[in-house]
Motif scaffolding. Structure first.
Motif, PDB file in Angstrom:
ATOM      1  N   MET A 122      59.381  44.040  34.253  1.00 57.80           N
ATOM      2  CA  MET A 122      59.960  45.269  34.799  1.00 57.80           C
ATOM      3  C   MET A 122      60.290  45.101  36.287  1.00 57.80           C
ATOM      4  SD  MET A 122      60.721  48.381  33.812  1.00 57.80           S
ATOM      5  CE  MET A 122      61.476  49.697  34.757  1.00 57.80           C
ATOM      6  N   SER A 123      59.522  44.293  36.978  1.00 59.28           N
ATOM      7  CA  SER A 123      59.690  44.102  38.423  1.00 59.28           C
ATOM      8  C   SER A 123      60.675  42.999  38.764  1.00 59.28           C
ATOM      9  CB  SER A 123      58.338  43.775  39.069  1.00 59.28           C
ATOM     10  OG  SER A 123      57.366  44.739  38.759  1.00 59.28           O
ATOM     11  N   ASP A 124      61.172  42.275  37.747  1.00 58.07           N
ATOM     12  CA  ASP A 124      62.050  41.116  37.959  1.00 58.07           C
ATOM     13  C   ASP A 124      61.351  40.013  38.745  1.00 58.07           C
ATOM     14  OD1 ASP A 124      64.119  42.235  36.525  1.00 58.07           O
ATOM     15  OD2 ASP A 124      65.139  43.065  38.270  1.00 58.07           O
ATOM     16  N   TYR A 125      60.029  39.895  38.555  1.00 61.38           N
ATOM     17  CA  TYR A 125      59.244  38.833  39.159  1.00 61.38           C
ATOM     18  C   TYR A 125      58.901  37.785  38.096  1.00 61.38           C
ATOM     19  CZ  TYR A 125      57.986  40.267  43.927  1.00 61.38           C
ATOM     20  OH  TYR A 125      57.995  40.548  45.274  1.00 61.38           O
ATOM     21  N   PRO A 126      58.711  36.534  38.487  1.00 61.17           N
ATOM     22  CA  PRO A 126      58.247  35.525  37.525  1.00 61.17           C
ATOM     23  C   PRO A 126      56.873  35.901  36.977  1.00 61.17           C
ATOM     24  CG  PRO A 126      59.100  34.473  39.512  1.00 61.17           C
ATOM     25  CD  PRO A 126      59.017  35.944  39.803  1.00 61.17           C
ATOM     26  N   ILE A 127      56.664  35.680  35.696  1.00 59.27           N
ATOM     27  CA  ILE A 127      55.414  36.054  35.044  1.00 59.27           C
ATOM     28  C   ILE A 127      54.228  35.339  35.668  1.00 59.27           C
ATOM     29  CG2 ILE A 127      54.144  35.878  32.859  1.00 59.27           C
ATOM     30  CD1 ILE A 127      56.842  36.423  31.445  1.00 59.27           C
ATOM     31  N   LYS A 128      54.386  34.058  35.968  1.00 57.74           N
ATOM     32  CA  LYS A 128      53.277  33.300  36.562  1.00 57.74           C
ATOM     33  C   LYS A 128      52.876  33.878  37.915  1.00 57.74           C
ATOM     34  CE  LYS A 128      52.876  28.863  36.469  1.00 57.74           C
ATOM     35  NZ  LYS A 128      53.110  27.402  36.558  1.00 57.74           N
ATOM     36  N   VAL A 129      53.844  34.367  38.672  1.00 57.82           N
ATOM     37  CA  VAL A 129      53.551  34.964  39.978  1.00 57.82           C
ATOM     38  C   VAL A 129      52.741  36.247  39.809  1.00 57.82           C
ATOM     39  CG1 VAL A 129      54.590  36.073  41.998  1.00 57.82           C
ATOM     40  CG2 VAL A 129      55.548  33.940  41.116  1.00 57.82           C
ATOM     41  N   ALA A 130      53.114  37.058  38.816  1.00 61.23           N
ATOM     42  CA  ALA A 130      52.368  38.297  38.567  1.00 61.23           C
ATOM     43  C   ALA A 130      50.930  37.997  38.174  1.00 61.23           C
ATOM     44  CB  ALA A 130      53.064  39.109  37.472  1.00 61.23           C
ATOM     45  N   LEU A 131      50.741  37.034  37.288  1.00 59.05           N
ATOM     46  CA  LEU A 131      49.388  36.679  36.852  1.00 59.05           C
ATOM     47  C   LEU A 131      48.576  36.109  38.013  1.00 59.05           C
ATOM     48  CD1 LEU A 131      50.121  35.071  33.360  1.00 59.05           C
ATOM     49  CD2 LEU A 131      49.290  37.376  33.849  1.00 59.05           C
ATOM     50  N   ALA A 132      49.219  35.291  38.845  1.00 59.77           N
ATOM     51  CA  ALA A 132      48.519  34.741  40.009  1.00 59.77           C
ATOM     52  C   ALA A 132      48.112  35.850  40.969  1.00 59.77           C
ATOM     53  CB  ALA A 132      49.409  33.719  40.721  1.00 59.77           C
ATOM     54  N   THR A 133      48.952  36.887  41.100  1.00 60.90           N
ATOM     55  CA  THR A 133      48.627  38.032  41.947  1.00 60.90           C
ATOM     56  C   THR A 133      47.371  38.734  41.445  1.00 60.90           C
ATOM     57  OG1 THR A 133      50.966  38.395  42.487  1.00 60.90           O
ATOM     58  CG2 THR A 133      49.458  40.249  42.831  1.00 60.90           C
ATOM     59  N   VAL A 134      47.307  38.943  40.123  1.00 60.86           N
ATOM     60  CA  VAL A 134      46.142  39.617  39.543  1.00 60.86           C
ATOM     61  C   VAL A 134      44.882  38.778  39.740  1.00 60.86           C
ATOM     62  CG1 VAL A 134      45.130  40.543  37.431  1.00 60.86           C
ATOM     63  CG2 VAL A 134      47.583  40.788  37.842  1.00 60.86           C
ATOM     64  N   ALA A 135      44.987  37.477  39.465  1.00 62.71           N
ATOM     65  CA  ALA A 135      43.824  36.600  39.612  1.00 62.71           C
ATOM     66  C   ALA A 135      43.312  36.606  41.055  1.00 62.71           C
ATOM     67  CB  ALA A 135      44.187  35.180  39.179  1.00 62.71           C
ATOM     68  N   PHE A 136      44.232  36.497  42.007  1.00 68.03           N
ATOM     69  CA  PHE A 136      43.837  36.493  43.421  1.00 68.03           C
ATOM     70  C   PHE A 136      43.198  37.825  43.810  1.00 68.03           C
ATOM     71  CE2 PHE A 136      44.812  37.139  47.965  1.00 68.03           C
ATOM     72  CZ  PHE A 136      44.161  36.031  48.492  1.00 68.03           C
ATOM     73  N   ALA A 137      43.794  38.942  43.355  1.00 72.65           N
ATOM     74  CA  ALA A 137      43.237  40.261  43.665  1.00 72.65           C
ATOM     75  C   ALA A 137      41.838  40.413  43.081  1.00 72.65           C
ATOM     76  CB  ALA A 137      44.166  41.349  43.136  1.00 72.65           C
ATOM     77  N   CYS A 138      41.601  39.822  41.903  1.00 75.76           N
ATOM     78  CA  CYS A 138      40.270  39.881  41.292  1.00 75.76           C
ATOM     79  C   CYS A 138      39.236  39.145  42.146  1.00 75.76           C
ATOM     80  CB  CYS A 138      40.310  39.274  39.882  1.00 75.76           C
ATOM     81  SG  CYS A 138      41.092  40.328  38.643  1.00 75.76           S
ATOM     82  N   PHE A 139      39.590  37.968  42.622  1.00 77.93           N
ATOM     83  CA  PHE A 139      38.651  37.201  43.451  1.00 77.93           C
ATOM     84  C   PHE A 139      38.358  37.930  44.761  1.00 77.93           C
ATOM     85  CE2 PHE A 139      40.686  33.432  41.158  1.00 77.93           C
ATOM     86  CZ  PHE A 139      39.736  33.461  40.156  1.00 77.93           C
ATOM     87  N   ILE A 140      39.405  38.510  45.365  1.00 83.31           N
ATOM     88  CA  ILE A 140      39.208  39.274  46.600  1.00 83.31           C
ATOM     89  C   ILE A 140      38.347  40.506  46.332  1.00 83.31           C
ATOM     90  CG2 ILE A 140      40.372  40.689  48.343  1.00 83.31           C
ATOM     91  CD1 ILE A 140      40.660  37.693  48.819  1.00 83.31           C
ATOM     92  N   GLY A 141      38.613  41.183  45.219  1.00 84.59           N
ATOM     93  CA  GLY A 141      37.840  42.372  44.871  1.00 84.59           C
ATOM     94  C   GLY A 141      36.368  42.076  44.691  1.00 84.59           C
ATOM     95  N   TRP A 142      36.064  40.926  44.071  1.00 95.72           N
ATOM     96  CA  TRP A 142      34.663  40.549  43.865  1.00 95.72           C
ATOM     97  C   TRP A 142      33.982  40.218  45.189  1.00 95.72           C
ATOM     98  CZ3 TRP A 142      32.118  35.467  43.662  1.00 95.72           C
ATOM     99  CH2 TRP A 142      30.792  35.569  43.213  1.00 95.72           C
ATOM    100  N   ILE A 143      34.666  39.431  46.031  1.00 99.63           N
ATOM    101  CA  ILE A 143      34.089  39.068  47.335  1.00 99.63           C
ATOM    102  C   ILE A 143      33.881  40.316  48.188  1.00 99.63           C
ATOM    103  CG2 ILE A 143      34.543  37.839  49.503  1.00 99.63           C
ATOM    104  CD1 ILE A 143      36.082  35.758  47.802  1.00 99.63           C
ATOM    105  N   ASN A 144      34.848  41.224  48.167  1.00 98.72           N
ATOM    106  CA  ASN A 144      34.751  42.446  48.960  1.00 98.72           C
ATOM    107  C   ASN A 144      33.570  43.313  48.519  1.00 98.72           C
ATOM    108  OD1 ASN A 144      36.299  44.189  51.016  1.00 98.72           O
ATOM    109  ND2 ASN A 144      36.012  45.616  49.318  1.00 98.72           N
ATOM    110  N   ALA A 145      33.207  43.215  47.227  1.00 96.77           N
ATOM    111  CA  ALA A 145      32.095  44.017  46.701  1.00 96.77           C
ATOM    112  C   ALA A 145      30.761  43.626  47.333  1.00 96.77           C
ATOM    113  CB  ALA A 145      32.025  43.879  45.182  1.00 96.77           C
ATOM    114  N   PHE A 146      30.647  42.406  47.850  1.00 96.81           N
ATOM    115  CA  PHE A 146      29.430  41.982  48.548  1.00 96.81           C
ATOM    116  C   PHE A 146      29.325  42.649  49.918  1.00 96.81           C
ATOM    117  CE2 PHE A 146      29.672  38.329  45.640  1.00 96.81           C
ATOM    118  CZ  PHE A 146      28.345  38.207  45.267  1.00 96.81           C
ATOM    119  N   ILE A 147      30.489  42.921  50.504  1.00 96.18           N
ATOM    120  CA  ILE A 147      30.525  43.368  51.896  1.00 96.18           C
ATOM    121  C   ILE A 147      30.742  44.881  52.001  1.00 96.18           C
ATOM    122  CG2 ILE A 147      31.610  42.983  54.148  1.00 96.18           C
ATOM    123  CD1 ILE A 147      32.749  40.344  52.860  1.00 96.18           C
TER     124      ILE A 147
END
Length: 453
Positions: A65-90
């Motif tokens: 829907m966004s006209d973005y490459p699928i791999k880029v979207a998945l990489a965005t989600v994966a990166f946001a997940c790692f940041i979200g987990w690290i942020n939960a410590f702080i």
């Protein structure tokens, strides 16, 4: 009386037991971790796997829907997940929210790609995240919510949902190129494809109505599994994933026009505000479904969001937020801490590195999921009913404007109409001078101002 177990004591942000606080007693109890607790390890792993698998088709659909490459979207989600987990410590924002690419921003990103080119979108996302950093730093989210009534946000999301549903409707009758007929559009193959899509959608709705309150991932798994089986016997269009290279690069602008600068800054501001509003609304809902009744800190969630967006801009990624659909699945799948989000990130990273497996996904099953997603966004208008008839009408008008003229323009027109109606009512019916009306409106944004209308 038997002693109360430590893990059964709900701990408030000031580390005191609520009952003891009422008696003026301060207990020195360490609050539970938002990022990881050993006793919830098995539950969080299970929830992460289930939610991660369910997030794959949703992320794929939003990427298309966004006209973005699928791999880029998945990489965005994966990166946001790692940041979200690290942020939960702080600075934990919520305890079971699952990050993902923002469905509400999909048409906006597509418009950005069309207007600025993919080569400039990394800079747009970087600029968006920088604005969100300012919103987080000065806690401006409360002023945004005062300026934009929540029912107009529901209207905006309904308009986006209509765009998404109609975009993926074409997938329900798409057929392989070799079955196309130059003479007849609705040939036998296309009618068969439409009937298969309809059967899949009806089955998905039935399964969702049956399992939504305890196992919401089941409809997604069964639909995708059944569609893969169908694809072994019938020729159906399959998902294609471009094998793009994910590379780190500075998100630099590739334009020199002053007018383009003005347009891009305005565009990034719109992205930033909508993303923030969606996160605030999602956090309010996530707090209600938290299985342990823990409070959310929305500004901390904004911290994780803008860091995730800024980091994503260095590999050409998209915007993210803790979406309600994935967060609800995460909760019902058993999640208790943000460790489940780390597992989601690992699951999605596997498909980023092995994206060829996604090409086993038939398009008609993806269409069913995304049409359902769009429909749920449209049905969000029902949340507006308790605001009254005026709010319902204005939200519906906003939805139609968003669908017809665009998200930014539609929202601005709806807000202008809202402001004009309020001004006329106060000045004509209540005989309030214009200066007083404006002063009352500005007073809402002061520390002693009133609430949002």
């Amino acid at each position: 009386m038997s002693p109360t177990k430590h893990h059964d004591i709900p701990v408030s942000p000031d580390h005191s037991h609520p009952a003891a606080a009422g008696a003026g007693i301060q207990l020195d109890i360490k609050p539970a971790s938002a990022a990881f607790e050993a006793k919830y390890l098995a539950r969080d792993i299970q929830a992460g796997i289930i939610t991660g698998a369910m997030a794959i088709p949703l992320s794929v659909g939003i990427a298309l829907m966004s006209d973005y490459p699928i791999k880029v979207a998945l990489a965005t989600v994966a990166f946001a997940c790692f940041i979200g987990w690290i942020n939960a410590f702080i600075k934990p924002g919520n305890y079971i929210g699952a990050p993902g690419v923002a469905a509400g921003l999909a048409p906006v990103l597509a418009m950005g790609v069309a207007n600025f080119g993919m080569e400039n979108m990394a800079f747009v996302i970087f600029l968006t995240s920088a604005m969100q950093a300012l919103i987080w730093k000065f806690n401006w989210q409360k002023y945004i919510l005062l300026a934009v009534p929540s029912y107009l946000v529901e209207g905006l999301l309904a308009g986006v949902g209509l765009k998404i549903a109609l975009k993926f409707l074409t997938f329900t009758y798409e057929i392989p190129a070799e079955q196309e007929s130059a003479e007849v559009f609705w040939n036998g193959a296309r009618i068969q494809m439409a009937l298969v899509s309809l059967a899949g959608f009806v089955a998905f709705l039935y399964l969702f109505s049956k399992y939504k309150d305890n196992k919401p991932a089941v409809p997604y798994f069964l639909l995708i599994g059944a569609s893969i089986v169908v694809a072994q016997f019938l020729p159906v269009p399959m998902l294609h994933v471009d094998n793009v290279d994910l590379m780190l690069a500075l998100p630099l602008p590739h334009f020199d026009s002053a007018l383009t600068w003005v347009y891009i800054i305005s565009f990034a501001a719109m992205l930033a505000v909508i993303d923030v509003i969606e996160q605030v609304m999602s956090n309010a809902a996530i707090e209600k479904i938290d299985p342990l009744g823990r409070k959310c800190n929305t500004n901390n969630s904004l911290l994780a969001m803008w860091i995730g967006n800024m980091g994503a801009s260095f590999f050409g990624g998209m915007t993210n937020l803790d979406g309600l659909a994935k967060s609800t699945t995460n909760k019902l799948a058993g999640a208790r801490t943000k460790f489940s989000v780390l597992v989601i990130g690992i699951v999605i990273t596997f498909f980023v590195m092995n994206s060829q497996y996604l090409e086993y996904l038939p398009k008609f099953s993806l269409a069913a999921i995304m049409i359902f997603t769009g429909w749920k966004m449209i049905m969000g208008l029902w949340h507006v009913i308790h605001y009254g008839q005026y709010a319902m009408v204005l939200a519906t008008v906003c939805a139609l404007l968003v669908y017809k003229v665009g998200i930014f323009e539609g929202l601005l027109i709806a807000m202008a109409v809202h402001g004009l109606i309020n001004y006329v009512v106060f000045s004509q019916a209540d005989k309030i001078p214009g200066k007083v009306i404006i002063k009352k409106y500005l007073d809402k944004f002061s520390s002693s101002g009133g609430g949002a209308d």
